[in-house]
Scaffold this motif. Structure first.
Motif, PDB file in Angstrom:
ATOM      1  N   THR A   1      -5.079  -0.535  -3.472  1.00  0.00           N
ATOM      2  CA  THR A   1      -5.805   0.653  -3.029  1.00  0.00           C
ATOM      3  C   THR A   1      -6.053   0.615  -1.526  1.00  0.00           C
ATOM      4  OG1 THR A   1      -7.965  -0.373  -3.351  1.00  0.00           O
ATOM      5  CG2 THR A   1      -6.981   0.746  -5.248  1.00  0.00           C
ATOM      6  N   MET A   2      -6.454   1.753  -1.002  1.00  0.00           N
ATOM      7  CA  MET A   2      -6.830   1.830   0.409  1.00  0.00           C
ATOM      8  C   MET A   2      -8.041   0.944   0.706  1.00  0.00           C
ATOM      9  SD  MET A   2      -4.726   3.643   2.074  1.00  0.00           S
ATOM     10  CE  MET A   2      -3.359   4.698   1.647  1.00  0.00           C
ATOM     11  N   ASP A   3      -8.919   0.783  -0.276  1.00  0.00           N
ATOM     12  CA  ASP A   3     -10.087  -0.085  -0.082  1.00  0.00           C
ATOM     13  C   ASP A   3      -9.653  -1.521   0.190  1.00  0.00           C
ATOM     14  OD1 ASP A   3     -11.860   1.972  -0.402  1.00  0.00           O
ATOM     15  OD2 ASP A   3     -12.227   1.599  -2.531  1.00  0.00           O
ATOM     16  N   TRP A   4      -8.618  -1.968  -0.520  1.00  0.00           N
ATOM     17  CA  TRP A   4      -8.108  -3.325  -0.266  1.00  0.00           C
ATOM     18  C   TRP A   4      -7.599  -3.418   1.168  1.00  0.00           C
ATOM     19  CZ3 TRP A   4      -4.036  -5.983   1.591  1.00  0.00           C
ATOM     20  CH2 TRP A   4      -3.964  -7.358   1.311  1.00  0.00           C
ATOM     21  N   ALA A   5      -6.910  -2.392   1.610  1.00  0.00           N
ATOM     22  CA  ALA A   5      -6.335  -2.410   2.955  1.00  0.00           C
ATOM     23  C   ALA A   5      -7.406  -2.503   4.035  1.00  0.00           C
ATOM     24  CB  ALA A   5      -5.479  -1.167   3.175  1.00  0.00           C
ATOM     25  N   THR A   6      -8.568  -1.924   3.797  1.00  0.00           N
ATOM     26  CA  THR A   6      -9.623  -1.953   4.813  1.00  0.00           C
ATOM     27  C   THR A   6     -10.100  -3.373   5.095  1.00  0.00           C
ATOM     28  OG1 THR A   6     -11.385  -1.612   3.171  1.00  0.00           O
ATOM     29  CG2 THR A   6     -10.423   0.358   4.206  1.00  0.00           C
ATOM     30  N   ASN A   7      -9.870  -4.287   4.150  1.00  0.00           N
ATOM     31  CA  ASN A   7     -10.282  -5.679   4.326  1.00  0.00           C
ATOM     32  C   ASN A   7      -9.130  -6.588   4.755  1.00  0.00           C
ATOM     33  OD1 ASN A   7     -13.077  -5.361   3.501  1.00  0.00           O
ATOM     34  ND2 ASN A   7     -12.286  -5.031   1.423  1.00  0.00           N
ATOM     35  N   ALA A   8      -7.963  -6.003   5.016  1.00  0.00           N
ATOM     36  CA  ALA A   8      -6.814  -6.797   5.440  1.00  0.00           C
ATOM     37  C   ALA A   8      -6.990  -7.268   6.885  1.00  0.00           C
ATOM     38  CB  ALA A   8      -5.538  -5.979   5.309  1.00  0.00           C
ATOM     39  N   ASP A   9      -6.297  -8.343   7.230  1.00  0.00           N
ATOM     40  CA  ASP A   9      -6.337  -8.868   8.597  1.00  0.00           C
ATOM     41  C   ASP A   9      -5.337  -8.155   9.500  1.00  0.00           C
ATOM     42  OD1 ASP A   9      -8.206 -11.116   8.126  1.00  0.00           O
ATOM     43  OD2 ASP A   9      -6.603 -11.825   6.812  1.00  0.00           O
ATOM     44  N   MET A  10      -4.296  -7.612   8.894  1.00  0.00           N
ATOM     45  CA  MET A  10      -3.209  -7.036   9.679  1.00  0.00           C
ATOM     46  C   MET A  10      -2.529  -5.928   8.884  1.00  0.00           C
ATOM     47  SD  MET A  10       0.198  -9.054  11.015  1.00  0.00           S
ATOM     48  CE  MET A  10      -0.824 -10.297  11.804  1.00  0.00           C
ATOM     49  N   PHE A  11      -2.081  -4.901   9.600  1.00  0.00           N
ATOM     50  CA  PHE A  11      -1.305  -3.827   8.991  1.00  0.00           C
ATOM     51  C   PHE A  11       0.157  -3.947   9.423  1.00  0.00           C
ATOM     52  CE2 PHE A  11      -5.188  -0.731   9.074  1.00  0.00           C
ATOM     53  CZ  PHE A  11      -5.750  -1.419   8.001  1.00  0.00           C
ATOM     54  N   ILE A  12       1.068  -3.783   8.463  1.00  0.00           N
ATOM     55  CA  ILE A  12       2.498  -3.687   8.765  1.00  0.00           C
ATOM     56  C   ILE A  12       2.926  -2.275   8.406  1.00  0.00           C
ATOM     57  CG2 ILE A  12       4.790  -4.663   8.449  1.00  0.00           C
ATOM     58  CD1 ILE A  12       2.823  -6.710   9.442  1.00  0.00           C
ATOM     59  N   ARG A  13       3.352  -1.528   9.391  1.00  0.00           N
ATOM     60  CA  ARG A  13       3.702  -0.126   9.171  1.00  0.00           C
ATOM     61  C   ARG A  13       5.214   0.017   8.983  1.00  0.00           C
ATOM     62  NH1 ARG A  13       1.678   5.285  12.388  1.00  0.00           N
ATOM     63  NH2 ARG A  13       3.066   6.746  11.321  1.00  0.00           N
ATOM     64  N   HIS A  14       5.601   0.434   7.788  1.00  0.00           N
ATOM     65  CA  HIS A  14       6.998   0.757   7.495  1.00  0.00           C
ATOM     66  C   HIS A  14       7.171   2.269   7.436  1.00  0.00           C
ATOM     67  CE1 HIS A  14       7.736  -3.484   6.443  1.00  0.00           C
ATOM     68  NE2 HIS A  14       6.565  -3.436   5.837  1.00  0.00           N
TER      69      HIS A  14
ATOM     70  N   ILE B   1       0.862  -1.184   0.000  1.00  0.00           N
ATOM     71  CA  ILE B   1       0.000   0.000   0.000  1.00  0.00           C
ATOM     72  C   ILE B   1       0.895   1.230   0.000  1.00  0.00           C
ATOM     73  CG2 ILE B   1      -1.945   1.170   1.092  1.00  0.00           C
ATOM     74  CD1 ILE B   1      -2.525  -1.747   0.330  1.00  0.00           C
ATOM     75  N   ASP B   2       0.839   2.005  -1.062  1.00  0.00           N
ATOM     76  CA  ASP B   2       1.702   3.182  -1.185  1.00  0.00           C
ATOM     77  C   ASP B   2       1.190   4.288  -0.267  1.00  0.00           C
ATOM     78  OD1 ASP B   2       3.467   5.096  -1.947  1.00  0.00           O
ATOM     79  OD2 ASP B   2       2.832   5.205  -4.033  1.00  0.00           O
ATOM     80  N   CYS B   3       2.016   4.694   0.691  1.00  0.00           N
ATOM     81  CA  CYS B   3       1.581   5.713   1.647  1.00  0.00           C
ATOM     82  C   CYS B   3       1.989   7.123   1.223  1.00  0.00           C
ATOM     83  CB  CYS B   3       2.141   5.408   3.037  1.00  0.00           C
ATOM     84  SG  CYS B   3       3.933   5.485   3.101  1.00  0.00           S
TER      85      CYS B   3
END
Length: 331
Positions: free
Chosen positions: A70-83, A44-46
């Motif tokens: 897209t951000m929409d895909w991220a909303t359905n993710a199980d986990m976020f990895i923040r770099h 996900i490009d921030c």
């Protein structure tokens, strides 16, 4: 939510930038590794697109098998990895977040000290934020620092990685043409706040003057800002015939590693440049204490480091087996 590893949807938030940073390359290789275990890992490009003023992930940018989601895909993710950054609206969704600390502890401290990025203040905020479950570092040497800085959170070590298929001794080789030397000395570190290749650059000049006048230094990762004083140094050294390639960040860095005779770096850990060089079978000379090479010295001692370069070159030159032995350090 998905509970098994196979099919787990993981959103990695980072700035999309092929060939522009070690962080990007590490995130890319981490995604590839996760996919091999059946994890649906996506980039996900921030960053913010200067044209549409929206997140660049909407553009579906590509780098090989990586395509930004897209951000929409991220909303359905199980986990976020923040770099890098996570948009506030996603950060507040209640998803479990893992924070990856890519920076060296001292460099992160200096970034905040000189008013650039408040890394340490953010780390202390995360310490009391229940959304953040774990802190990750890619260097075992940094565990000690972060365990003391963030005692409230578990700190995990994930070995820094590199794609051994992309970076290998076999493949296209850079043609230096009239800029070639013997040896071809490579410097590819970024000029960071805590560690720069300044002294080892002059150690390489000393080596050429003292031991091997046919040598050439090839510089990568040079600032494109013409007001940076590095360009004063480069102009003078080029006039004296010490330099070959002088570039900012380049695509296909594996071709540069295959062309060089050895790399020099002030670093004492397996930085991105070190990992890529090893994977390509390129020997390197480092600052004292780097366990991935037998050639090291104090980078602040220009005369002494030049002697170390010479000792290493006497062993490296005409040694065809050294590429395989160097690569085996990673495998």
């Amino acid at each position: 939510m998905t509970t098994s590893i196979n099919g787990l949807k993981v959103a990695h938030f980072a700035a999309f930038g092929p060939g522009r940073s070690g962080q990007y390359a590490t995130v890319r290789d981490l995604i590839f590794a996760e996919r091999k275990f059946g994890i649906d890992a996506q980039f996900i490009d921030c960053a913010v697109c200067p044209k549409c003023l929206k997140n660049e992930g909407c553009d579906g940018k590509k780098d090989g098998n990586i395509k930004t989601q897209t951000m929409d895909w991220a909303t359905n993710a199980d986990m976020f990895i923040r770099h890098s950054a996570i948009p506030i609206e996603l950060e507040g969704m209640g998803k479990p977040i893992i924070l990856c600390l890519h920076g060296r502890p001292e460099n992160s401290y200096l970034l905040e000290k000189y008013g650039q990025i408040p890394v340490y203040s953010f780390i202390r905020e995360v310490a009391h934020d229940e959304r953040y479950k774990t802190i990750v570092t890619f260097w075992k040497e940094h565990l000690f620092y972060f365990k003391h800085l963030i005692p409230e959170k578990p700190v995990a070590y994930v070995p820094s990685m590199v794609n051994l298929e992309q970076y290998s001794p076999v493949g296209p080789v850079r043609n230096y043409s009239s800029r070639a030397g013997n040896p071809n000395i490579m410097i590819a570190d970024m000029w960071r706040e805590d560690t720069t290749p300044f002294n080892i650059l002059f150690a390489a000049v000393k080596f050429i003057e003292k031991y091997c006048k046919t040598g050439r230094i090839h510089l990568y990762g040079v600032s494109s800002n013409k007001r940076d004083p590095i360009h004063i140094i480069i102009n003078q050294l080029a006039k004296s015939g010490f330099l070959g390639d002088v570039c900012t960040l380049m695509p296909n860095m594996s071709e540069q590693y295959r062309a060089a005779d050895f790399l020099i770096t002030p670093h004492v850990i397996a930085t991105r440049v070190v990992r890529e060089a090893l994977a390509c079978g390129l020997p390197f000379i480092s600052g004292t204490g780097n366990k991935y090479t037998s050639f090291s010295g104090d980078p602040r001692d220009v005369e002494g480091f030049a002697d170390v370069i010479n000792n290493a070159w006497c062993i490296i030159k005409d040694n065809e087996e050294i590429k395989l032995s160097v690569r085996s350090i990673l495998i």
